[in-house]
Design an enzyme around this catalytic site. Structure first.
Site, PDB file in Angstrom:
ATOM      1  N   ASN A 266     -39.371  89.875  30.187  1.00 25.02           N
ATOM      2  CA  ASN A 266     -38.429  89.947  29.023  1.00 25.02           C
ATOM      3  C   ASN A 266     -37.634  91.331  29.090  1.00 25.02           C
ATOM      4  O   ASN A 266     -36.835  91.690  27.976  1.00 25.02           O
ATOM      5  CB  ASN A 266     -39.129  89.896  27.465  1.00 25.02           C
ATOM      6  CG  ASN A 266     -37.872  89.103  26.629  1.00 25.02           C
ATOM      7  OD1 ASN A 266     -37.098  88.695  26.999  1.00 25.02           O
ATOM      8  ND2 ASN A 266     -38.314  89.250  25.116  1.00 25.02           N
TER       9      ASN A 266
ATOM     10  N   GLU B 270     -36.279  86.651  19.677  1.00 30.29           N
ATOM     11  CA  GLU B 270     -36.225  87.221  20.889  1.00 30.29           C
ATOM     12  C   GLU B 270     -35.851  88.578  21.151  1.00 30.29           C
ATOM     13  O   GLU B 270     -36.607  89.718  21.259  1.00 30.29           O
ATOM     14  CB  GLU B 270     -35.539  86.365  22.034  1.00 30.29           C
ATOM     15  CG  GLU B 270     -36.070  86.796  23.485  1.00 30.29           C
ATOM     16  CD  GLU B 270     -34.924  87.949  23.911  1.00 30.29           C
ATOM     17  OE1 GLU B 270     -35.234  88.726  24.682  1.00 30.29           O
ATOM     18  OE2 GLU B 270     -33.922  87.869  23.250  1.00 30.29           O
TER      19      GLU B 270
ATOM     20  N   CYS C 251     -48.371  88.366  46.287  1.00 26.99           N
ATOM     21  CA  CYS C 251     -48.761  88.233  45.016  1.00 26.99           C
ATOM     22  C   CYS C 251     -49.460  86.842  44.679  1.00 26.99           C
ATOM     23  O   CYS C 251     -50.436  86.868  44.008  1.00 26.99           O
ATOM     24  CB  CYS C 251     -47.781  88.277  44.099  1.00 26.99           C
ATOM     25  SG  CYS C 251     -46.274  87.088  44.374  1.00 26.99           S
TER      26      CYS C 251
ATOM     27  N   GLU D 137     -34.383  82.575  24.641  1.00 25.65           N
ATOM     28  CA  GLU D 137     -33.461  83.418  25.068  1.00 25.65           C
ATOM     29  C   GLU D 137     -32.036  83.297  23.973  1.00 25.65           C
ATOM     30  O   GLU D 137     -31.767  82.040  23.792  1.00 25.65           O
ATOM     31  CB  GLU D 137     -32.880  83.302  26.439  1.00 25.65           C
ATOM     32  CG  GLU D 137     -33.949  83.723  27.515  1.00 25.65           C
ATOM     33  CD  GLU D 137     -34.075  85.354  27.307  1.00 25.65           C
ATOM     34  OE1 GLU D 137     -33.641  86.048  26.663  1.00 25.65           O
ATOM     35  OE2 GLU D 137     -35.192  85.639  28.076  1.00 25.65           O
TER      36      GLU D 137
ATOM     37  N   ASP E 105     -34.277  93.717  30.177  1.00 27.23           N
ATOM     38  CA  ASP E 105     -32.885  93.273  30.135  1.00 27.23           C
ATOM     39  C   ASP E 105     -32.484  93.936  31.682  1.00 27.23           C
ATOM     40  O   ASP E 105     -32.901  94.691  32.162  1.00 27.23           O
ATOM     41  CB  ASP E 105     -32.172  94.123  29.195  1.00 27.23           C
ATOM     42  CG  ASP E 105     -32.242  93.544  27.816  1.00 27.23           C
ATOM     43  OD1 ASP E 105     -32.744  92.487  27.459  1.00 27.23           O
ATOM     44  OD2 ASP E 105     -31.591  94.057  26.897  1.00 27.23           O
TER      45      ASP E 105
ATOM     46  N   HIS F  35     -42.776  86.047  40.973  1.00 27.42           N
ATOM     47  CA  HIS F  35     -44.086  86.852  41.109  1.00 27.42           C
ATOM     48  C   HIS F  35     -45.089  85.962  40.476  1.00 27.42           C
ATOM     49  O   HIS F  35     -44.843  85.205  39.453  1.00 27.42           O
ATOM     50  CB  HIS F  35     -44.032  88.158  40.248  1.00 27.42           C
ATOM     51  CG  HIS F  35     -45.024  89.117  40.152  1.00 27.42           C
ATOM     52  ND1 HIS F  35     -45.705  89.233  41.471  1.00 27.42           N
ATOM     53  CD2 HIS F  35     -45.768  89.605  39.337  1.00 27.42           C
ATOM     54  CE1 HIS F  35     -46.692  89.996  41.301  1.00 27.42           C
ATOM     55  NE2 HIS F  35     -46.934  90.371  40.032  1.00 27.42           N
TER      56      HIS F  35
ATOM     57  N   ASP G 142     -53.153  90.678  36.494  1.00 33.55           N
ATOM     58  CA  ASP G 142     -52.138  90.882  37.726  1.00 33.55           C
ATOM     59  C   ASP G 142     -52.684  91.660  38.782  1.00 33.55           C
ATOM     60  O   ASP G 142     -52.838  92.862  38.748  1.00 33.55           O
ATOM     61  CB  ASP G 142     -50.795  91.305  37.612  1.00 33.55           C
ATOM     62  CG  ASP G 142     -49.807  91.133  38.659  1.00 33.55           C
ATOM     63  OD1 ASP G 142     -50.252  90.920  39.714  1.00 33.55           O
ATOM     64  OD2 ASP G 142     -48.643  91.392  38.492  1.00 33.55           O
TER      65      ASP G 142
END
Length: 637
Positions: free
Chosen positions: A318, A371, A196, A366, A320, A255, A278
């Site tokens: 972001n 958020e 990457c 967070e 979970d 990353h 990316d």
């Protein structure tokens, strides 16, 4: 009727214009100008002189600049700077990796234009492709797809297998110039190999060369959500060992991607500016392996329906994370963590060697209501898109988590931790810096916050990881029996000898230690883990004397073998734009245990101003001992 003018010669004043447009480092022999800025040319006529009032010359130009940055320091950093840092390691130990972008080096501009011509877009429809090259949105997607070689004769082959015998270990690269020149010299055959940070660094070189402001971004604990539900599932066995994920969701230790600055007239107002791109081939976008441009502001606000690939970018920062215990063929949910993905999002500071944390650009703090609101908005938009059958091309259909697998709580709050039920917490703490070649010493901290005695059985394990989160085989296990009085804390000391981990270590030098605890009177399991990055001593670089254009300069490299065993096949590579015409390779051979050595190189700087030397030492036992030194080169007389 007056005779028309016949142009005999056009003087593009390349030297003068290129200096004004800051392109003189690319060339002074041909005109290279930037958008939105005036330039001068002189026309010479063969049949007669120009007569004002009688003769008219009409120029048709389009000067709109969709990538204009109004800050001169930002333009200097994100367009003009030809070196920088890419951040690696883990969130607890962030290290800068020096990189030579070299966008002004000889032939790089021509290689970048060749890259555009080799794209599938140009091959299929050259006229339309060329007509769209004024659009940074279009160009950035073309370049993004061409940096990897999954669909075309792109620049780099990706490889995460740990087998690089037929190419270069990605950790050994120190700059983009050698990669781009090798790709071009071999008839545009993909260069082996990249990961990457290499994809992102090469894309930064190409985009800066084309005049689009670009920076390299590192995201620690980066999510790779393959099924589009914004959930990263991780699976553990009874020893705390992380298992290969059946759904292929992973959390990358870090990353790396790019941000490019551009207007976004294709989006609602307010979503221009920095855009995520990316080039690492993870998922397809409209049939090709590329990602973006996705508005950074859209990611923060949960606007995952906006082009391009905003859902995927949102999940990287972001999503979970749900942890599962796999035992006897059954899966037991351990915990849902709403804050573990997306930490310390980093880039090089403007005109400084310091790290700039840009996490707040990507998400609200967070644990804040904003958020969770952004996360819920993203989920709702994905459900709406699922019903319309318009999920991102190439990804799996959205599958919301069944209610039976959820706690009877809302998605906007984390599930209750097992440690809250058991009332015992587990945590690892290192005893000293983990250096390569030395034993790793740490303790497991166990804390009983209840008013009752607790008898714990804790299974401990250690395994190597690749930086993309892929686990390797475990090489160390232990079992601890800990009795805790009410409100008592105890430590359990652990040591992993170098002789035990050395043969299992990956190039990324990552070790994950895990603890899975259970208490006799409670079925809940307690999971604790920590990622350790082993460090090397860096290469020391000394500049012996003043650095002046066209004057000989001596540079001393001091390095050592950090291991207590002999290493062979040692090679030192050194480069630096404006200082070396090409990458230097010095064959060192064998280094004895703990041996320190020095090498002196001679060069003649050919460009003035701030420069950087990048160095890498590899051997049969390690691949990426790095070093750098900033140098200011005077113009001289």
């Amino acid at each position: 009727m007056a005779q028309g003018l016949e142009v005999a010669l056009t003087d593009f004043q390349s030297s003068r214009n290129n200096v004004r447009h800051h392109t003189q480092e690319i060339s002074i022999n041909r005109l290279i100008v930037r958008r939105g800025q005036a330039f001068s040319i002189t026309l010479y006529f063969s049949n007669r002189g120009f007569q004002p009032g009688l003769d008219n010359i009409i120029f048709v130009t389009e000067t709109e600049d969709a990538v204009y940055l109004d800050s001169e320091p930002q333009r200097q950093e994100y367009v003009m700077n030809d070196y920088g840092f890419i951040y690696q390691g883990n969130k607890n130990w962030i290290r800068p990796c020096p990189w030579n972008y070299g966008q002004f080096e000889d032939n790089i501009i021509d290689i970048c234009l060749t890259l555009l011509d080799k794209s599938l877009h140009f091959q299929i429809d050259p006229a339309t492709d060329c007509a769209l090259r004024g659009s940074p949105v279009y160009v950035s997607r073309v370049v993004c797809a061409m940096i990897n070689s999954n669909d075309d004769s792109g620049v780099l082959n990706g490889n995460w297998s740990e087998n690089y015998m037929d190419g270069v270990n990605p950790a050994e690269w120190t700059g983009s110039v050698a990669i781009l020149k090798q790709w071009h010299a071999t008839g545009c055959q993909p260069v082996r190999y990249g990961q990457c940070w290499v994809f992102a660094a090469v894309m930064c070189t190409v985009m800066r060369c084309l005049g689009i402001p670009t920076r390299v971004i590192t995201n620690f604990d980066s999510g790779h959500d393959t099924d589009g539900n914004l959930i990263i599932d991780e699976y553990y066995d009874n020893t705390g060992r992380i298992l290969k994920n059946k759904k292929k969701d992973t959390i990358w230790n870090f990353h790396v991607w790019n941000e490019c600055w551009m207007a976004r007239k294709d989006l609602p107002a307010g979503y221009g500016g920095w855009q995520v791109l990316d080039a690492t081939p993870q998922e397809t976008s409209n049939g090709l392996y590329c990602c973006g441009p996705a508005s950074v502001r859209a990611i923060k606000e949960g606007e995952v329906g906006l082009d391009y690939d905003t859902r995927f970018a949102f999940s990287m920062v972001n999503a979970d994370c749900v942890s599962w215990l796999v035992s006897a063929g059954k899966e037991q949910k351990l915990h849902r963590d709403t804050s573990s993905v997306g930490n310390f999002i980093s880039t090089k500071s403007i005109q400084s060697d310091e790290r700039d944390d840009v996490t707040e650009n990507y998400k609200y703090g967070e644990g804040t209501p904003q958020e969770r609101q952004a996360f819920l908005k993203a989920l709702q938009k994905l459900e709406a898109r699922r019903s319309q059958g318009s999920l991102r091309a190439g990804s799996q259909p959205f599958r919301p988590t069944p209610r039976s697998q959820e706690d009877p709580r809302r998605l906007d709050t984390p599930s209750l931790r097992p440690s809250d039920v058991v009332q015992v917490s587990l945590k690892f703490q290192l005893l000293g810096r983990p250096n390569m070649g030395q034993d790793i010493r740490f303790v497991l901290l166990a804390l009983n916050v209840s008013s009752q005695f607790k008898d714990l059985k804790v299974n401990l394990s250690a395994q190597s990881l690749l930086h993309d989160g892929s686990p390797l085989s475990p090489f160390w296990q232990d079992t601890a029996f800990i009795t805790l009085s009410p409100q008592e804390a105890k430590t359990y000391p652990c040591t992993i000898p170098y002789s035990q981990y050395s043969q299992y270590l990956s190039t990324d030098k990552l070790i994950r230690i895990s603890a899975l605890g259970e208490e006799k009177s409670c079925p809940e399991k307690i999971l604790a883990n920590k990622i350790i990055t082993l460090s090397y001593p860096s290469i020391t670089i000394n500049v012996l004397g003043p650095a002046v254009v066209n004057q000989p300069l001596s540079i001393e490299m001091i390095f050592s073998n950090p291991l207590s065993e002999q290493v062979a096949d040692c090679v030192l590579t050194v480069e630096g734009s404006g200082l070396f015409k090409k990458q230097q390779r010095v064959l060192i051979g064998v280094l004895k245990p703990q041996h320190r050595a020095r090498v002196t190189l001679k060069t003649v700087p050919f460009k003035s101003g701030p420069r950087q030397i990048q160095a890498n030492l590899r051997s049969d036992k390690f691949k990426d001992i790095k070093g750098y030194r900033n140098v200011y080169v005077d113009f001289g007389l």
